[in-house]
Enzyme design. Structure first.
Site, mmCIF file in Angstrom:
data_model
loop_
_atom_site.group_PDB
_atom_site.id
_atom_site.type_symbol
_atom_site.label_atom_id
_atom_site.label_comp_id
_atom_site.label_asym_id
_atom_site.label_seq_id
_atom_site.Cartn_x
_atom_site.Cartn_y
_atom_site.Cartn_z
ATOM 1 N N ASP A 171 -7.668 -18.648 3.305
ATOM 2 C CA ASP A 171 -7.041 -17.943 4.546
ATOM 3 C C ASP A 171 -7.293 -16.580 4.679
ATOM 4 O O ASP A 171 -6.596 -15.862 5.044
ATOM 5 C CB ASP A 171 -5.837 -18.254 4.588
ATOM 6 C CG ASP A 171 -5.190 -18.157 6.011
ATOM 7 O OD1 ASP A 171 -5.978 -17.829 6.889
ATOM 8 O OD2 ASP A 171 -3.766 -18.085 6.124
ATOM 9 N N ASP A 206 -2.126 -11.150 1.391
ATOM 10 C CA ASP A 206 -1.089 -12.268 2.002
ATOM 11 C C ASP A 206 -1.893 -13.296 1.670
ATOM 12 O O ASP A 206 -3.084 -13.792 1.662
ATOM 13 C CB ASP A 206 -1.042 -12.189 3.511
ATOM 14 C CG ASP A 206 0.266 -12.938 3.731
ATOM 15 O OD1 ASP A 206 0.160 -13.973 3.415
ATOM 16 O OD2 ASP A 206 1.166 -12.476 4.533
ATOM 17 N N ARG A 211 -5.923 -10.289 9.341
ATOM 18 C CA ARG A 211 -4.389 -10.238 9.262
ATOM 19 C C ARG A 211 -3.531 -10.510 8.092
ATOM 20 O O ARG A 211 -2.404 -10.109 8.044
ATOM 21 C CB ARG A 211 -3.896 -11.376 10.372
ATOM 22 C CG ARG A 211 -4.038 -12.770 9.695
ATOM 23 C CD ARG A 211 -3.749 -14.166 10.521
ATOM 24 N NE ARG A 211 -4.444 -15.166 10.046
ATOM 25 C CZ ARG A 211 -5.635 -15.649 10.540
ATOM 26 N NH1 ARG A 211 -6.211 -14.995 11.443
ATOM 27 N NH2 ARG A 211 -6.471 -16.713 9.775
ATOM 28 N N ASN A 212 -4.563 -10.996 6.972
ATOM 29 C CA ASN A 212 -4.160 -11.259 5.640
ATOM 30 C C ASN A 212 -4.443 -9.939 4.759
ATOM 31 O O ASN A 212 -4.122 -10.151 3.625
ATOM 32 C CB ASN A 212 -4.422 -12.212 5.078
ATOM 33 C CG ASN A 212 -3.585 -13.487 5.735
ATOM 34 O OD1 ASN A 212 -2.597 -13.275 6.361
ATOM 35 N ND2 ASN A 212 -4.244 -14.868 5.893
HETATM 36 P P1 AMP Z 1 3.572 -11.650 6.565
HETATM 37 O O1 AMP Z 1 4.839 -12.537 6.346
HETATM 38 O O2 AMP Z 1 3.066 -11.209 5.186
HETATM 39 O O3 AMP Z 1 2.427 -11.794 7.332
HETATM 40 O O4 AMP Z 1 3.904 -10.189 6.995
HETATM 41 C C1 AMP Z 1 4.372 -9.823 8.339
HETATM 42 C C2 AMP Z 1 3.955 -8.346 8.708
HETATM 43 O O5 AMP Z 1 4.724 -7.688 7.656
HETATM 44 C C3 AMP Z 1 2.644 -8.250 8.356
HETATM 45 O O6 AMP Z 1 1.982 -8.492 9.458
HETATM 46 C C4 AMP Z 1 2.599 -6.576 8.044
HETATM 47 O O7 AMP Z 1 2.542 -5.903 9.321
HETATM 48 C C5 AMP Z 1 4.084 -6.414 7.299
HETATM 49 N N1 AMP Z 1 3.864 -6.110 6.064
HETATM 50 C C6 AMP Z 1 3.734 -7.503 5.144
HETATM 51 N N2 AMP Z 1 3.386 -7.205 3.688
HETATM 52 C C7 AMP Z 1 3.498 -5.830 3.584
HETATM 53 C C8 AMP Z 1 3.301 -4.561 2.633
HETATM 54 N N3 AMP Z 1 3.291 -4.751 1.494
HETATM 55 N N4 AMP Z 1 3.358 -3.306 3.217
HETATM 56 C C9 AMP Z 1 3.607 -3.333 4.471
HETATM 57 N N5 AMP Z 1 4.044 -4.016 5.622
HETATM 58 C C10 AMP Z 1 3.728 -5.132 5.246
#
Ligand code: AMP
Length: 549
Positions: free
Chosen positions: A403, A421, A407-408
């Protein structure tokens, strides 16, 4: 107002036949009349018989045109009106592909069959009809118009299932058949061969075959497993990934546990399918700092399965350590919710970052008029090269990401980019995924034909996705194939079309994308080549030093 009317209003015909469509129009002044034939393959002749009457003769209708819509559009200064007809072309079945058995979460003998009406599919094993059961069954993964791509799925086949498999496709117009030889397991009575004869994807971790040195004992395999000289591959379903765990899930993996009172939440950063993500301060994590900023992910659902996945994910993340993989600090499992702690990447996900630094950024700036500088090609190369470095590391660990998309990825200070991610960003970007059969969400816009058609994910399919990531970077975060619906995307990719060169992409970079999008997985550039090409391009880019300097 003009009017338009096609007759006949519905068309079902046999492949190879001819048909004439008539379109009658009215209106004052007399409308201009146009046929919109989309991407019709069949050849045709058009006659304008008078101002209000035109015909379209289609000759030797192609089966590839089944399901297509033909429009007759009448337009004058008052307005526009259209009428349409859908072509239904009947044709005998054709099995266009029957491949070697591949191992995904189940064994799969992949096939593609065409035919209209939809052909009945019948399997034969060693010449006798194969009765489908809970252990052997046909599964259609993708079906559009008259194309059906799927697998004969086999749950834990043994050497007793080795042999000739024939697929017969049948409808009222004819039949077609093809046979393939499948070899799932060595016969225990025939010696200790350790090689599964398989197709070309030995690079896939899911196909890892041990050389004997790490052969598990039969007790590890469950009491009824008779497997000689090879590893049965444990895979995790989580829910999009099935990973080889050879070197990922070592039984002695030590996952760091963090006390809840050491985590102080500050604000919400985002939300994924997995749960919410918060910015937090974490105390007593690093010996040289009293507290540091971290991103914490809280598990939304606490079912038994979700908890198991959580612990496996944590072990996996503990074992993945690289400068371009987001740093995983540990878990907090005292009570609910379960929490994972990651390094904080201050600029958030790369897709948002690209959009915020692109030509459309003004529209996104929430009226605050704080437009950010547009990224330059050399900065884009710098971003791409870091992701390639992270992917090179994952490939070296025999980890198939499945994936990879902007976005990841996450962006930190000084344009530092990391793969961040591993399957938790479903909700916010839900239009990037295609739902099949209720549950599975697939990022089809990032997937190569073999992943779409047969769910085959390998290091080579990750390379394809990396090509799409390059395209995203050089378009400032556009959605691949944004102009097409999911079904159209599937059709495009499986028919061999690739994304166009982004306006900002130098030729060398587009050539690199094309190298990632070779239809044959083994023809694609390998991740090392991609990384070094990107590194060289980034070095050769003169503005590069200026900008980062
Ligand atoms: P996720 O569930 O990992 O897709 O996270 C949702 C959103 O949270 C992402 O699209 C980022 O904008 C933010 N995010 C996730 N992990 C981080 C991180 N380690 N540092 C900063 N922002 C994060």
């Amino acid at each position: 107002m003009p009017t338009s009317s096609i007759s006949p209003s519905s068309v079902t015909l046999m492949e190879g036949s001819d048909i004439t469509l008539e379109c009658r129009t009215s209106g004052t002044p007399s409308p201009d009349v146009n046929w919109d034939l989309g991407n019709l393959v069949t050849s045709y002749q058009q006659y304008n018989l008078n101002q209000h009457y035109t015909t379209l003769k289609m000759i030797n209708v192609s089966s590839n045109d089944t399901g297509k819509t033909i429009l007759c559009i009448a337009e004058n200064i008052v307005g526009e009106n259209e009428s349409s007809v859908i072509l239904v072309v009947h044709f005998p079945p054709k099995i266009t592909f029957l491949g070697q058995a591949v191992l995904d979460h189940h064994w799969c003998i992949p096939f593609s069959a065409r035919g209209n009406p939809k052909p009945k599919l019948i399997w034969f094993y060693e010449g006798a009809v194969l009765n489908e059961t809970d252990f052997i069954w046909t599964s259609i993964h993708i079906a559009f118009d008259s194309e059906h791509h799927g697998c004969l799925q086999l749950d834990s086949p043994t050497h007793l299932n080795n042999g000739q498999y024939t697929l017969l496709a049948k409808n009222e117009y004819g039949t077609d058949e093809r046979t393939v030889s499948a070899h799932f397991m060595p016969d225990p009575l025939l010696g200790t061969s350790s090689v599964i004869s398989n197709d070309d994807d030995s690079a896939s971790p899911l196909h890892h075959v041990s050389n004997g040195s790490n052969t598990p004992s039969s007790s590890e395999m469950g009491s009824d497993a008779v497997i000689i000289g090879m590893t049965k591959i444990p895979v995790i379903e989580n829910p999009q990934y099935f990973r080889s765990t050879n070197n990922m899930l070592k039984s002695d993996t030590f996952v760091q546990h963090i006390k809840r009172h050491n985590i102080v939440l500050k604000r919400e950063l985002g939300e994924g399918a997995f749960g919410k993500v918060f910015l937090a301060e974490c105390y007593n994590l690093c010996p040289d700092q009293d507290k540091i900023l971290v991103a914490v992910k809280a598990l939304k659902e606490a079912s038994e399965n979700a908890r198991k996945d959580f612990h496996r994910e944590a072990e996996l993340l503990t074992n993945l350590q690289h400068e371009h993989i987001v740093k995983f600090y540990g878990v907090c499992v005292e009570g609910d919710p379960l929490i994972m702690v990651f390094e904080y990447m201050m600029h958030g996900d790369l897709n948002k970052f690209l959009r915020a630094h692109g030509p459309d950024a003004v529209l996104m700036a929430d009226g605050q008029n704080n437009r950010l500088a547009e990224l330059t090609p050399s900065q884009m190369l710098h971003i791409a090269q870091q992701i390639a470095a992270g992917m090179m590391y994952l490939a070296s660990q025999h980890f198939v990401h499945r994936d990879l998309a902007t976005r990841n990825c996450l962006v930190g200070e000084n344009l530092l980019v990391k793969i961040g991610d591993f399957g938790m960003s479903r909700d916010v970007y839900s239009t990037d995924y295609y739902r099949v059969g209720g549950h599975t969400m697939l990022p089809i816009r990032w997937m190569p034909p073999e992943s779409i058609m047969y769910r085959k994910f390998t290091t080579e399919s990750d390379v394809w996705s990396l090509g799409v990531v390059l395209w995203e970077i050089f378009t400032y975060g556009k959605q691949p194939w944004y102009q097409l619906s999911n079904n159209e995307v599937i059709e495009c990719i499986t028919q061999g079309r690739v994304l166009q060169r982004p306006r900002n992409s130098p030729k060398e970079v587009y050539d690199l994308m094309l190298g990632c999008w070779q239809r044959e997985p083994h023809m694609r550039l390998n991740i090392k080549e991609i990384h070094s090409l990107l590194q060289n391009l980034a070095k050769a880019s003169p503005v590069y030093l200026d900008i980062l300097g």
